[in-house]
Write an enzyme that holds these catalytic residues in place. Sequence first.
Site, PDB file in Angstrom:
ATOM      1  N   LYS A  22       0.841  -1.208   0.000  1.00 44.26           N
ATOM      2  CA  LYS A  22       0.000   0.000   0.000  1.00 44.26           C
ATOM      3  C   LYS A  22       0.873   1.255   0.000  1.00 44.26           C
ATOM      4  CE  LYS A  22      -1.686   1.591   3.974  1.00 44.26           C
ATOM      5  NZ  LYS A  22      -1.351   2.982   4.276  1.00 44.26           N
ATOM      6  N   ASN A  23       1.904   1.274   0.848  1.00 45.20           N
ATOM      7  CA  ASN A  23       2.688   2.496   1.025  1.00 45.20           C
ATOM      8  C   ASN A  23       3.700   2.729  -0.090  1.00 45.20           C
ATOM      9  OD1 ASN A  23       1.144   2.948   3.212  1.00 45.20           O
ATOM     10  ND2 ASN A  23       2.684   2.339   4.719  1.00 45.20           N
ATOM     11  N   ARG A  92      -4.298  10.786   4.181  1.00 43.76           N
ATOM     12  CA  ARG A  92      -3.123  11.655   4.258  1.00 43.76           C
ATOM     13  C   ARG A  92      -2.202  11.489   3.069  1.00 43.76           C
ATOM     14  NH1 ARG A  92      -1.607  14.090   8.497  1.00 43.76           N
ATOM     15  NH2 ARG A  92       0.491  14.251   7.695  1.00 43.76           N
ATOM     16  N   CYS A 116      -5.335  13.078  12.632  1.00 45.61           N
ATOM     17  CA  CYS A 116      -5.155  11.626  12.538  1.00 45.61           C
ATOM     18  C   CYS A 116      -5.103  11.051  13.945  1.00 45.61           C
ATOM     19  CB  CYS A 116      -3.853  11.321  11.789  1.00 45.61           C
ATOM     20  SG  CYS A 116      -3.544   9.562  11.654  1.00 45.61           S
ATOM     21  N   ARG A 121       0.457  14.915  12.942  1.00 47.62           N
ATOM     22  CA  ARG A 121       1.267  14.572  11.756  1.00 47.62           C
ATOM     23  C   ARG A 121       1.443  15.807  10.876  1.00 47.62           C
ATOM     24  NH1 ARG A 121      -1.105   9.025   9.386  1.00 47.62           N
ATOM     25  NH2 ARG A 121       0.909   8.965   8.312  1.00 47.62           N
ATOM     26  N   PRO A 122       2.385  16.707  11.254  1.00 43.99           N
ATOM     27  CA  PRO A 122       2.562  17.931  10.455  1.00 43.99           C
ATOM     28  C   PRO A 122       3.167  17.623   9.084  1.00 43.99           C
ATOM     29  CG  PRO A 122       4.286  17.725  12.118  1.00 43.99           C
ATOM     30  CD  PRO A 122       3.346  16.572  12.335  1.00 43.99           C
ATOM     31  N   ASP A 124       5.452  19.992   7.766  1.00 45.26           N
ATOM     32  CA  ASP A 124       6.460  21.066   7.659  1.00 45.26           C
ATOM     33  C   ASP A 124       7.676  20.630   6.841  1.00 45.26           C
ATOM     34  OD1 ASP A 124       8.523  20.426  10.451  1.00 45.26           O
ATOM     35  OD2 ASP A 124       6.732  19.283   9.943  1.00 45.26           O
ATOM     36  N   ASP A 307       4.471   0.716  12.147  1.00 44.56           N
ATOM     37  CA  ASP A 307       3.262   0.062  11.613  1.00 44.56           C
ATOM     38  C   ASP A 307       3.136  -1.393  12.047  1.00 44.56           C
ATOM     39  OD1 ASP A 307       3.378   1.855   8.414  1.00 44.56           O
ATOM     40  OD2 ASP A 307       2.784   2.469  10.422  1.00 44.56           O
ATOM     41  N   ILE A 329       8.034   7.049  16.941  1.00 45.94           N
ATOM     42  CA  ILE A 329       7.628   7.784  15.737  1.00 45.94           C
ATOM     43  C   ILE A 329       6.346   8.569  16.008  1.00 45.94           C
ATOM     44  CG2 ILE A 329       7.054   7.582  13.278  1.00 45.94           C
ATOM     45  CD1 ILE A 329       9.854   6.655  13.774  1.00 45.94           C
ATOM     46  N   ARG A 399      -8.583  -0.511   4.574  1.00 48.62           N
ATOM     47  CA  ARG A 399      -7.726   0.507   3.959  1.00 48.62           C
ATOM     48  C   ARG A 399      -6.358  -0.065   3.607  1.00 48.62           C
ATOM     49  NH1 ARG A 399      -7.752   6.253   6.745  1.00 48.62           N
ATOM     50  NH2 ARG A 399      -6.467   6.535   4.882  1.00 48.62           N
TER      51      ARG A 399
HETATM   52  C1  EPZ Z   1       4.259   6.888   6.257  1.00 48.74           C
HETATM   53  O1  EPZ Z   1       3.496   8.004   6.722  1.00 48.74           O
HETATM   54  C2  EPZ Z   1       3.282   5.705   6.203  1.00 48.74           C
HETATM   55  N1  EPZ Z   1       2.189   6.033   5.316  1.00 48.74           N
HETATM   56  C3  EPZ Z   1       2.740   5.409   7.600  1.00 48.74           C
HETATM   57  O2  EPZ Z   1       1.962   4.208   7.516  1.00 48.74           O
HETATM   58  C4  EPZ Z   1       3.893   5.144   8.548  1.00 48.74           C
HETATM   59  O3  EPZ Z   1       3.391   5.001   9.850  1.00 48.74           O
HETATM   60  C5  EPZ Z   1       4.890   6.323   8.512  1.00 48.74           C
HETATM   61  O4  EPZ Z   1       5.328   6.575   7.170  1.00 48.74           O
HETATM   62  C6  EPZ Z   1       6.121   6.061   9.357  1.00 48.74           C
HETATM   63  O5  EPZ Z   1       6.757   4.912   8.963  1.00 48.74           O
HETATM   64  C7  EPZ Z   1       2.379   5.923   3.974  1.00 48.74           C
HETATM   65  O6  EPZ Z   1       3.435   5.626   3.476  1.00 48.74           O
HETATM   66  C8  EPZ Z   1       1.190   6.180   3.113  1.00 48.74           C
HETATM   67  P1  EPZ Z   1       6.360  10.271   8.200  1.00 48.74           P
HETATM   68  P2  EPZ Z   1       4.123   9.490   6.661  1.00 48.74           P
HETATM   69  O7  EPZ Z   1       6.268  11.558   7.471  1.00 48.74           O
HETATM   70  O8  EPZ Z   1       5.022   9.616   5.505  1.00 48.74           O
HETATM   71  C9  EPZ Z   1       6.832  13.486  11.677  1.00 48.74           C
HETATM   72  C10 EPZ Z   1       0.120   2.774   7.763  1.00 48.74           C
HETATM   73  O9  EPZ Z   1      -0.323   2.229   8.791  1.00 48.74           O
HETATM   74  N2  EPZ Z   1       6.765  14.475  10.575  1.00 48.74           N
HETATM   75  O10 EPZ Z   1       7.496   9.377   7.884  1.00 48.74           O
HETATM   76  O11 EPZ Z   1       2.990  10.423   6.806  1.00 48.74           O
HETATM   77  C11 EPZ Z   1       5.520  12.732  11.830  1.00 48.74           C
HETATM   78  O12 EPZ Z   1       4.595  13.421  12.606  1.00 48.74           O
HETATM   79  C12 EPZ Z   1       0.561   4.252   7.801  1.00 48.74           C
HETATM   80  O13 EPZ Z   1       0.266   2.200   6.675  1.00 48.74           O
HETATM   81  C13 EPZ Z   1       7.034  15.788  10.849  1.00 48.74           C
HETATM   82  O14 EPZ Z   1       7.308  16.158  12.004  1.00 48.74           O
HETATM   83  O15 EPZ Z   1       4.986   9.492   8.016  1.00 48.74           O
HETATM   84  C14 EPZ Z   1       5.989  11.423  12.457  1.00 48.74           C
HETATM   85  O16 EPZ Z   1       6.129  11.597  13.832  1.00 48.74           O
HETATM   86  C15 EPZ Z   1       0.195   4.927   9.079  1.00 48.74           C
HETATM   87  N3  EPZ Z   1       6.976  16.685   9.825  1.00 48.74           N
HETATM   88  C16 EPZ Z   1       7.346  11.204  11.803  1.00 48.74           C
HETATM   89  O17 EPZ Z   1       7.782  12.474  11.326  1.00 48.74           O
HETATM   90  C17 EPZ Z   1       6.677  16.318   8.528  1.00 48.74           C
HETATM   91  O18 EPZ Z   1       6.618  17.163   7.627  1.00 48.74           O
HETATM   92  C18 EPZ Z   1       7.345  10.212  10.645  1.00 48.74           C
HETATM   93  O19 EPZ Z   1       6.306  10.580   9.765  1.00 48.74           O
HETATM   94  C19 EPZ Z   1       6.418  14.973   8.276  1.00 48.74           C
HETATM   95  C20 EPZ Z   1       6.466  14.048   9.314  1.00 48.74           C
END
Ligand code: EPZ
Length: 420
Positions: A22-23, A92, A116, A121-122, A124, A307, A329, A399
Amino acid sequence: MDRLVVEGGVKLKGEVRISGAKNAVLPILAATLLTDEPCVISGVPELCDVMTMLRILKSLGKIAEFHNGVVTVTSGRHANFVADYKLVSTMRASFCVLGPLLAKFKKAKVSLPGGCVIGVRPVDLHLKGLKALGADISIESGYVMAKAARLRGNNMYLGGVYGSSVLGTDNVMMAATLAHGRTIIENAACEPEVADLADFLNKMGARITGQGTPIIEIQGVKHLRGAEHTIIPDRIEAATFMVAAMITGGDITIKNVCPQHLGAIIDKIEESGAVLARTDGTLRIRPKRRLKPVNVTTLPYPGFPTDMQAQMMSLMAVTPGISVITEKIYPDRFMHVAELNRMGARIQREGPHAIVEGVKLLSGAPVMASDLRASASLLLAGLVAKGKTTISRIYHLDRGYEDIEQKMSALGARVWREKE
Ligand code: EPZ
């Protein structure tokens, strides 16, 4: 609305074939926005999130068809660069259309993703990266407005409080493919799904190196063409079935899997008492006689994936002894704790830690799914609980898991879906 009913007590045995990731497929579908030429993506799982991404592509002027695991994307007559709140707020991952739209159309208007349950989940880091490529970005009425006459390659550090960002790396990497000059992303996410996206982009004519490592280099090109690609297997689905074998005392052979993507998971599951046999593309797993408690800390890849945190907690909930699960995370990703405790688990939460005291037996109960991986952990707990467990709100499960109850039933599980 549907719910899932699980009757516990069966040792799962047999073979299961893993679906596409999926991801990986979600950002790869978004990448088709970078070209006007046809793209054919195979090994696509039939998931709600995939259908949402196809609806978003159609709202942006693409013709996107799903048939038997294959998605064909071609360009319609009217391209559009506005990704609407109604669609983006439901998923998202759709925020990663921002980079491709900006690179292709020099402007984009994309809704900010909503809240979420797994945590704050910002985005930035996404915006920081696009600004570094020269984009002019503002937030208006809940939308990101981005424009740039021509994106320019640049070096950037894309690390946040919790480390690298998967979709942040994807968004910036896709935008940089059509930028003028070279981009270097430091502290890039190393997840196999990011590398799969880069491989697809390179088939489209992009010039990306270093994918799968913390330093990704992108040499911008003028134009990207159509391409064909097969999605990598879903390592989180594979790991969920590994836990299913361990928790039921079963013996499962997992097919269409990349063991090399499962390093941290295999390490922890072996530590808890698994016997594993791996060949290219398959993994056979069964537990030794007695399981052992293990401590788990979630980290960005190649660390233990967040995950899989909830699913691992279900296993530890029925493993004699104390284990500590630390979520680094999403520190609030513990919605499943209360539901597992309803089934008789003994889990105490302390900030980003959960202290799990293993119990001999869980009891079936009505429980509620709060998010995708929490629902998987409740299904796993239901497989070993005494009596029936009914899991409501299983749209969360749909999903991210294709045909989950058919796959589980084929392994002997007593699980079925019914209307609430
Ligand atoms: C991906 O989400 C996955 N989703 C998530 O899987 C997974 O939990 C996550 O990566 C972490 O491995 C998809 O790939 C579609 P991140 P993503 O940006 O990219 C912080 C599932 O169950 N952060 O790597 O949105 C954030 O808040 C889903 O399949 C910032 O601070 O996650 C988090 O604490 C759920 N600023 C950390 O970084 C930003 O701009 C990692 O988030 C972006 C993220």
